[in-house]
Design a protein around this motif. Structure first.
Motif, mmCIF file in Angstrom:
data_model
loop_
_atom_site.group_PDB
_atom_site.id
_atom_site.type_symbol
_atom_site.label_atom_id
_atom_site.label_comp_id
_atom_site.label_asym_id
_atom_site.label_seq_id
_atom_site.Cartn_x
_atom_site.Cartn_y
_atom_site.Cartn_z
ATOM 1 N N LEU A 25 -27.369 3.325 -7.943
ATOM 2 C CA LEU A 25 -27.259 2.698 -6.494
ATOM 3 C C LEU A 25 -25.904 2.195 -6.280
ATOM 4 O O LEU A 25 -25.529 1.594 -7.187
ATOM 5 N N PRO A 26 -25.125 2.303 -5.330
ATOM 6 C CA PRO A 26 -25.503 2.840 -4.031
ATOM 7 C C PRO A 26 -25.830 4.587 -4.395
ATOM 8 O O PRO A 26 -25.106 4.953 -5.302
ATOM 9 N N ALA A 50 -33.021 -9.081 -9.790
ATOM 10 C CA ALA A 50 -32.966 -8.997 -8.166
ATOM 11 C C ALA A 50 -32.793 -7.526 -7.885
ATOM 12 O O ALA A 50 -31.991 -6.571 -8.561
ATOM 13 N N SER A 51 -33.550 -7.105 -6.687
ATOM 14 C CA SER A 51 -33.359 -5.665 -6.357
ATOM 15 C C SER A 51 -31.958 -5.436 -5.598
ATOM 16 O O SER A 51 -31.100 -6.339 -5.262
ATOM 17 N N ALA A 52 -31.672 -4.141 -5.436
ATOM 18 C CA ALA A 52 -30.665 -3.637 -4.546
ATOM 19 C C ALA A 52 -30.704 -4.043 -3.136
ATOM 20 O O ALA A 52 -32.018 -4.533 -2.782
ATOM 21 N N ALA A 53 -29.828 -4.434 -2.365
ATOM 22 C CA ALA A 53 -30.071 -4.694 -0.949
ATOM 23 C C ALA A 53 -31.013 -3.560 -0.014
ATOM 24 O O ALA A 53 -31.234 -2.477 -0.659
ATOM 25 N N LEU A 54 -31.736 -4.149 0.900
ATOM 26 C CA LEU A 54 -32.678 -3.086 1.491
ATOM 27 C C LEU A 54 -32.009 -1.760 1.948
ATOM 28 O O LEU A 54 -32.651 -0.909 2.065
ATOM 29 N N SER A 55 -30.978 -1.889 2.503
ATOM 30 C CA SER A 55 -30.140 -0.832 3.422
ATOM 31 C C SER A 55 -29.804 0.353 2.226
ATOM 32 O O SER A 55 -29.800 1.419 2.480
ATOM 33 N N GLU A 56 -29.783 -0.101 0.973
ATOM 34 C CA GLU A 56 -29.252 0.992 -0.048
ATOM 35 C C GLU A 56 -30.674 1.706 -0.344
ATOM 36 O O GLU A 56 -30.599 2.734 -0.665
ATOM 37 N N ASN A 101 -34.738 7.864 2.940
ATOM 38 C CA ASN A 101 -34.642 8.889 3.978
ATOM 39 C C ASN A 101 -33.623 10.125 3.381
ATOM 40 O O ASN A 101 -34.091 11.322 3.730
ATOM 41 N N LYS A 102 -32.650 10.002 2.602
ATOM 42 C CA LYS A 102 -32.035 11.199 1.835
ATOM 43 C C LYS A 102 -32.853 12.040 0.857
ATOM 44 O O LYS A 102 -33.033 13.144 1.087
ATOM 45 N N GLU A 103 -33.701 11.324 -0.018
ATOM 46 C CA GLU A 103 -34.499 11.712 -0.668
ATOM 47 C C GLU A 103 -36.063 12.050 -0.292
ATOM 48 O O GLU A 103 -36.957 12.490 -0.729
ATOM 49 N N SER A 104 -36.216 11.517 0.705
ATOM 50 C CA SER A 104 -37.431 11.613 1.522
ATOM 51 C C SER A 104 -38.904 11.312 0.501
ATOM 52 O O SER A 104 -39.484 11.525 0.338
ATOM 53 N N SER A 148 -26.178 6.582 8.719
ATOM 54 C CA SER A 148 -25.613 6.894 7.474
ATOM 55 C C SER A 148 -26.782 7.301 6.238
ATOM 56 O O SER A 148 -26.582 7.947 5.524
ATOM 57 N N SER A 149 -28.128 6.657 6.619
ATOM 58 C CA SER A 149 -29.242 7.202 5.612
ATOM 59 C C SER A 149 -29.712 8.422 5.770
ATOM 60 O O SER A 149 -30.544 8.878 4.907
ATOM 61 N N LEU A 150 -29.583 9.026 6.897
ATOM 62 C CA LEU A 150 -30.224 10.574 7.310
ATOM 63 C C LEU A 150 -29.278 11.539 6.361
ATOM 64 O O LEU A 150 -28.336 11.203 6.184
#
Length: 511
Positions: free
Chosen positions: A99-100, A336-342, A348-351, A431-433
């Motif tokens: 990630l990202p 700690a996880s990555a940010a939720l937006s990532e 969405n990209k990988e469904s 941008s996640s689509l």
């Protein structure tokens, strides 16, 4: 445009399918509609609704922390009499995923020799942290704790045969490597020779019952994998052709929290920590039943919550698990996880079904009464009604769209897309689509120059239902919103998908 679409839908291969279409301008002005108010199975279009609610209600920068707590009596020489508990808090990316998210180069497949980060790397890091504290022996158990959410591994009407595969993996607050393992079957060096089976990560979790042989060259693959519900015996049988390409499958982990505990225990032992106890899971069984209310106002405002989901990572009621509550408590490791937006981009990209389900439960925990499926669904419902979506235009019983009971209208989807375009989080969410001809589930679609890089949409496929909804940059440079849904197409055919893409092409050409 209307005539072009009508002609496409009259083609013999799709004429008996049930179609619904809504096309609107970015300001919501209607452009075209067909059965826009009828209900369809959204399949993975449901992720549009879940991820939009997550961006709006949880926040793009939200992170979640996984911890390892030591509880008990600490003695000289690095001894602990008590237990180690690995506490999950809903991090979806305890895996080898980078990630990202980076879009692949169109048409270029990744090099199979490049393995990437280890799938259990974050557990390894936490094991290193524990070893660095000087712990040498544990007289007790290693426990995988996912009690921040109740134990609801599957939503209503998930198909039983999906549970074998990675895309249907059970949902746990302690999710590891997308709750799946990779199984690779490779042919032997002669016809009739046993085929090899390799598990990655190489963990002692499933018992393998293998009956795989090597078939004649060019005979193809008939590999089958089966696991009975609740069983830890994975049956692998069939044949794979001599010199054929390996058959690679993703198999769901039956109990992710238990798997994580087993993995951590093995890692500690490899680092010289002697563990006398066992590795086991700790779940919170849901006792209260909840309905999936179709009325709004069924959720609790976040301001009334006493603790946030980021804080709520302490396991409770040790006595119920046969654990002595005496001694002290120390935090030995954390991640700690990555940010939720990532994570929304991955979802969405990988469904990614598991990630959408975890977001749904995070919504229930943060903005509802608990991290249950029902509470998450109610939070999403409230969000959508407040966004101007008709309350009778949708019904969601999960966050990913795997449930056969999920229903939505094309106009509801178009309304969500139009509402999102006016929000502060829109740019990150759009941008996640997947992008047509570029990445995600649209990498191989819309590859013509006229549409490549100009379609931003979420795909969806479930049984005999298909959907595609999003935004398209038209010939005029104008952006418009579309939602196309198909129900009851013939099994194992793709004519409807091809027509769907032609409809998007017609929309782009005419606007």
């Amino acid at each position: 445009m209307a005539q072009t679409i009508a002609g496409l839908l009259e083609e013999i291969a799709v004429a008996r399918d049930h179609w619904g279409i809504a096309v609107v301008a970015m300001d919501g002005a209607p452009i075209y509609s067909l059965n826009e108010g009828q209900l369809f199975q959204p399949a993975s279009n449901a992720k549009l609704f879940t991820t939009a609610a997550a961006m709006a209600l949880l926040g793009a920068k939200t992170t979640y922390q996984t911890k390892v707590l030591a509880r008990g009596v600490f003695g000289d020489g690095g001894k602990l009499t008590g237990h180690l508990v690995l506490i999950g808090n809903g991090d979806a990316n305890l895996s080898g995923r980078v990630l990202p998210y980076v879009a692949p180069v169109p048409g270029q497949k990744p090099d199979a020799s490049e393995s990437g980060p280890a799938p259990l790397r974050y557990l390894e890091e936490m094991a290193d942290q524990i070893a660095a504290t000087g712990l040498k022996s544990l007289r007790g158990d290693v426990i995988g704790d996912d009690t921040v959410f109740p134990w609801e591994p599957y939503a209503q009407d998930w198909a039983i045969d999906d549970a074998v595969w990675g895309y249907g993996a059970p949902v746990s607050a302690l999710s590891i490597n997308d709750n799946q393992i990779k199984v690779t079957v490779t042919p032997g060096d002669a016809v009739g020779a046993p085929a090899s089976v390799v598990i990655d990560p190489a963990m002692p979790y499933y018992t393998l019952d293998v009956a795989m042989t090597t078939g004649a060259a060019k005979s193809g693959s008939t590999v089958q994998m089966e696991r009975a519900p609740g069983s830890k015996v994975l049956r692998i049988y069939g044949a794979i052709g001599l010199h054929g390409r390996p058959d690679v499958e993703e198999i769901a982990i039956q109990d992710p929290a238990a798997y994580a505990a087993i993995a951590l225990k093995g890692m500690l032992e490899a680092r010289g920590v002697h563990v006398t106890g066992e590795a086991r899971a700790r779940h919170r069984v849901l006792l209260d039943t909840e309905s999936f209310s179709r009325e709004s106002g069924a959720v609790v405002d976040a301001a009334t919550k006493e603790v946030s989901p980021q804080q709520r990572i302490e396991p409770a009621d040790d006595a119920a698990f046969g654990i002595a509550a005496t001694g002290e408590e120390r935090t030995l490791a954390s991640h700690a996880s990555a940010a939720l937006s990532e994570d929304v981009v991955v979802t969405n990209k990988e469904s990614q079904n598991l990630h959408a389900e975890l977001l749904l439960r995070q919504l229930g925990l943060a903005r509802g009464r608990d991290g249950t499926i029902a509470q998450g669904a109610r939070v999403v419902r409230e969000f959508l009604v407040n966004a101007g979506v008709d309350k009778d235009d949708f019904a969601f019983l999960d966050g990913s769209g795997l449930s056969g009971h999920d229903l939505v209208t094309p106009r509801a989807t178009a309304r969500l897309l139009q509402y999102a375009s006016g929000q502060t989080w829109f740019a990150d969410w759009k941008s996640s689509l997947p992008v047509g001809g570029v990445d995600g589930s649209l990498e191989g679609r819309f590859t013509k120059a006229s549409l490549m890089g100009k379609v931003f949409a979420k795909t969806g496929t479930l049984g005999e239902a298909r959907a595609l909804s999003g935004y398209v940059e038209c010939a005029s440079g104008r952006m418009v919103i579309f939602s196309i849904m198909v129900g009851n197409h013939l099994p194992q055919v793709h004519a409807d998908r091809e027509v769907m893409d032609k409809i998007v092409e017609a929309i782009a050409a005419a606007n």
